[in-house]
Design a protein around this motif. Sequence first.
Motif, PDB file in Angstrom:
ATOM      1  N   ASP A 224      38.981  55.181  34.494  1.00  0.00           N
ATOM      2  CA  ASP A 224      39.414  53.913  33.897  1.00  0.00           C
ATOM      3  C   ASP A 224      40.405  53.192  34.801  1.00  0.00           C
ATOM      4  O   ASP A 224      40.329  51.976  35.009  1.00  0.00           O
ATOM      5  N   THR A 225      41.355  53.936  35.358  1.00  0.00           N
ATOM      6  CA  THR A 225      42.385  53.339  36.213  1.00  0.00           C
ATOM      7  C   THR A 225      41.792  52.803  37.514  1.00  0.00           C
ATOM      8  O   THR A 225      42.187  51.741  38.004  1.00  0.00           O
ATOM      9  N   ALA A 226      40.846  53.551  38.070  1.00  0.00           N
ATOM     10  CA  ALA A 226      40.263  53.157  39.356  1.00  0.00           C
ATOM     11  C   ALA A 226      39.273  52.009  39.223  1.00  0.00           C
ATOM     12  O   ALA A 226      39.135  51.189  40.134  1.00  0.00           O
ATOM     13  N   VAL A 227      38.575  51.937  38.091  1.00  0.00           N
ATOM     14  CA  VAL A 227      37.532  50.924  37.914  1.00  0.00           C
ATOM     15  C   VAL A 227      38.110  49.558  37.565  1.00  0.00           C
ATOM     16  O   VAL A 227      37.639  48.518  38.050  1.00  0.00           O
ATOM     17  N   THR A 228      39.149  49.515  36.731  1.00  0.00           N
ATOM     18  CA  THR A 228      39.625  48.258  36.160  1.00  0.00           C
ATOM     19  C   THR A 228      40.109  47.217  37.173  1.00  0.00           C
ATOM     20  O   THR A 228      39.818  46.029  37.005  1.00  0.00           O
ATOM     21  N   PRO A 229      40.853  47.585  38.247  1.00  0.00           N
ATOM     22  CA  PRO A 229      41.357  46.547  39.163  1.00  0.00           C
ATOM     23  C   PRO A 229      40.280  45.648  39.754  1.00  0.00           C
ATOM     24  O   PRO A 229      40.530  44.479  40.057  1.00  0.00           O
ATOM     25  N   LYS A 230      39.060  46.157  39.906  1.00  0.00           N
ATOM     26  CA  LYS A 230      38.004  45.341  40.526  1.00  0.00           C
ATOM     27  C   LYS A 230      37.640  44.128  39.679  1.00  0.00           C
ATOM     28  O   LYS A 230      37.081  43.156  40.195  1.00  0.00           O
ATOM     29  N   TYR A 231      37.971  44.172  38.395  1.00  0.00           N
ATOM     30  CA  TYR A 231      37.600  43.059  37.521  1.00  0.00           C
ATOM     31  C   TYR A 231      38.467  41.821  37.742  1.00  0.00           C
ATOM     32  O   TYR A 231      38.129  40.738  37.258  1.00  0.00           O
ATOM     33  N   VAL A 232      39.594  41.969  38.441  1.00  0.00           N
ATOM     34  CA  VAL A 232      40.443  40.802  38.705  1.00  0.00           C
ATOM     35  C   VAL A 232      40.361  40.350  40.156  1.00  0.00           C
ATOM     36  O   VAL A 232      40.960  39.325  40.515  1.00  0.00           O
ATOM     37  N   VAL A 233      39.631  41.105  41.004  1.00  0.00           N
ATOM     38  CA  VAL A 233      39.490  40.734  42.411  1.00  0.00           C
ATOM     39  C   VAL A 233      38.721  39.416  42.512  1.00  0.00           C
ATOM     40  O   VAL A 233      37.662  39.247  41.912  1.00  0.00           O
ATOM     41  N   GLY A 234      39.287  38.471  43.277  1.00  0.00           N
ATOM     42  CA  GLY A 234      38.619  37.188  43.484  1.00  0.00           C
ATOM     43  C   GLY A 234      38.951  36.136  42.451  1.00  0.00           C
ATOM     44  O   GLY A 234      38.506  34.990  42.558  1.00  0.00           O
ATOM     45  N   LEU A 235      39.743  36.503  41.437  1.00  0.00           N
ATOM     46  CA  LEU A 235      40.139  35.533  40.411  1.00  0.00           C
ATOM     47  C   LEU A 235      41.522  34.971  40.728  1.00  0.00           C
ATOM     48  O   LEU A 235      42.222  35.459  41.612  1.00  0.00           O
ATOM     49  N   ASP A 236      41.917  33.944  40.004  1.00  0.00           N
ATOM     50  CA  ASP A 236      43.205  33.294  40.205  1.00  0.00           C
ATOM     51  C   ASP A 236      44.334  34.315  40.020  1.00  0.00           C
ATOM     52  O   ASP A 236      44.445  34.922  38.943  1.00  0.00           O
ATOM     53  N   PRO A 237      45.180  34.544  41.054  1.00  0.00           N
ATOM     54  CA  PRO A 237      46.266  35.535  40.938  1.00  0.00           C
ATOM     55  C   PRO A 237      47.178  35.305  39.735  1.00  0.00           C
ATOM     56  O   PRO A 237      47.717  36.265  39.179  1.00  0.00           O
ATOM     57  N   SER A 238      47.342  34.033  39.342  1.00  0.00           N
ATOM     58  CA  SER A 238      48.214  33.745  38.202  1.00  0.00           C
ATOM     59  C   SER A 238      47.613  34.224  36.886  1.00  0.00           C
ATOM     60  O   SER A 238      48.305  34.299  35.868  1.00  0.00           O
ATOM     61  N   ARG A 239      46.335  34.555  36.887  1.00  0.00           N
ATOM     62  CA  ARG A 239      45.650  35.002  35.674  1.00  0.00           C
ATOM     63  C   ARG A 239      45.516  36.524  35.616  1.00  0.00           C
ATOM     64  O   ARG A 239      45.018  37.064  34.611  1.00  0.00           O
TER      65      ARG A 239
ATOM     66  N   GLY B  69      49.328  49.845  32.431  1.00  0.00           N
ATOM     67  CA  GLY B  69      50.590  49.609  33.121  1.00  0.00           C
ATOM     68  C   GLY B  69      50.442  49.851  34.616  1.00  0.00           C
ATOM     69  O   GLY B  69      50.903  49.050  35.443  1.00  0.00           O
ATOM     70  N   PHE B  70      49.752  50.944  34.960  1.00  0.00           N
ATOM     71  CA  PHE B  70      49.521  51.266  36.375  1.00  0.00           C
ATOM     72  C   PHE B  70      48.576  50.250  37.012  1.00  0.00           C
ATOM     73  O   PHE B  70      48.775  49.841  38.160  1.00  0.00           O
ATOM     74  N   VAL B  71      47.538  49.835  36.269  1.00  0.00           N
ATOM     75  CA  VAL B  71      46.602  48.825  36.789  1.00  0.00           C
ATOM     76  C   VAL B  71      47.336  47.515  37.064  1.00  0.00           C
ATOM     77  O   VAL B  71      47.120  46.864  38.090  1.00  0.00           O
ATOM     78  N   GLY B  72      48.217  47.118  36.147  1.00  0.00           N
ATOM     79  CA  GLY B  72      49.006  45.901  36.347  1.00  0.00           C
ATOM     80  C   GLY B  72      49.866  45.991  37.598  1.00  0.00           C
ATOM     81  O   GLY B  72      49.993  45.019  38.354  1.00  0.00           O
ATOM     82  N   LEU B  73      50.445  47.170  37.824  1.00  0.00           N
ATOM     83  CA  LEU B  73      51.266  47.383  39.025  1.00  0.00           C
ATOM     84  C   LEU B  73      50.412  47.276  40.285  1.00  0.00           C
ATOM     85  O   LEU B  73      50.829  46.679  41.284  1.00  0.00           O
ATOM     86  N   ILE B  74      49.192  47.814  40.225  1.00  0.00           N
ATOM     87  CA  ILE B  74      48.297  47.779  41.391  1.00  0.00           C
ATOM     88  C   ILE B  74      47.932  46.340  41.750  1.00  0.00           C
ATOM     89  O   ILE B  74      48.019  45.932  42.912  1.00  0.00           O
ATOM     90  N   VAL B  75      47.506  45.574  40.735  1.00  0.00           N
ATOM     91  CA  VAL B  75      47.004  44.227  41.032  1.00  0.00           C
ATOM     92  C   VAL B  75      48.124  43.261  41.431  1.00  0.00           C
ATOM     93  O   VAL B  75      47.868  42.234  42.064  1.00  0.00           O
ATOM     94  N   LYS B  76      49.373  43.581  41.071  1.00  0.00           N
ATOM     95  CA  LYS B  76      50.489  42.706  41.459  1.00  0.00           C
ATOM     96  C   LYS B  76      51.270  43.262  42.643  1.00  0.00           C
ATOM     97  O   LYS B  76      52.289  42.682  43.041  1.00  0.00           O
TER      98      LYS B  76
END
Length: 308
Positions: free
Chosen positions: A44-59, A191-198
């Motif tokens: 779950d942790t490894a898969v989720t970050p890919k869903y925000v790749v390429g989208l508006d960073p503010s989102r 929480g960890f996914v949020g840390l990764i993407v930011k």
Amino acid sequence: MASGLLALLDDVAALVKVSAASLDDVPTQVAKTTGKVSGIVIDDTAVTPKYVVGLDPSRELSIIWQIAKKSFINKVIFLGPAALLLGFFAPWAITPILMLGGAFLCFEGYEKVHGMFSPHAAEEAQAAGDVQVITPEELEKERVTSAIRTDFILSAEIVAITYSTVADQPLLNQIAVMLAVAIFITAAVYGFVGLIVKADDIGLHMAKKNNASTQKIGRGIVKFMPSFLKILGYVGTAAMLWVGAEIVIHGIPYLHHHLENLEHSLAQIPVLAWLAKVVACAVFGIALGFVIEKVIGLAKGLFKSNNR
């Protein structure tokens, strides 16, 4: 009358003591369950970050929050009660449902592996006119829907495994453990996914500081994150195949027996035993995903031909 009331109060006090003693064991059961679902949590942790790749960073954080909120609601409102009801009325149905979820994960994992080794597939689809142009808002909605769908399967596996560890416990314990696991895992994963993407934003902020060491660390984070996200995508795909295949295998006694034999044959080298199991599951997951993809393709072809 007074003696009857006192006897009732004594019974209530005894019941409260038993319940309190039982609930004291909840943290131990939560820790035990968390260890059992660690593979799914990694997935779950490894898969989720890919869903925000390429989208508006503010989102990014908003998207993660949407997925996390829906994940928690699914675990607490839908999957938890469903597991309790199935465990009471139809315990035999839990394993087949888990296997269907595992097969879905294998299918998704196979599609990702196929995409890695067929980089021209998107170009061929575009040449054939199969690519649909959508707005950023529609893309975000599509990504969130896809993430929630995958998370629902993973959450179902987590809830089912959690229930299996407390199935012989009192109902109050079952509810307490399942609720605690839902809160802890959802908060930890997202929480960890949020840390990764930011992390890249954190790196940029550090790179603007006056301290030279802080600037160097910040620039290092910014340079490292694209490679890290790419590696994480591979890990997520591998974990998806591993988890999905292991769930299916455990539901088939013949395959489960051979998987256990493989582990036991390498028991003297635990790391090698674990690696062999993971590789065997991943290979089986790819094969199962391939079969499912062909069956779906055949079904679609038959459906189209019948509608002509």
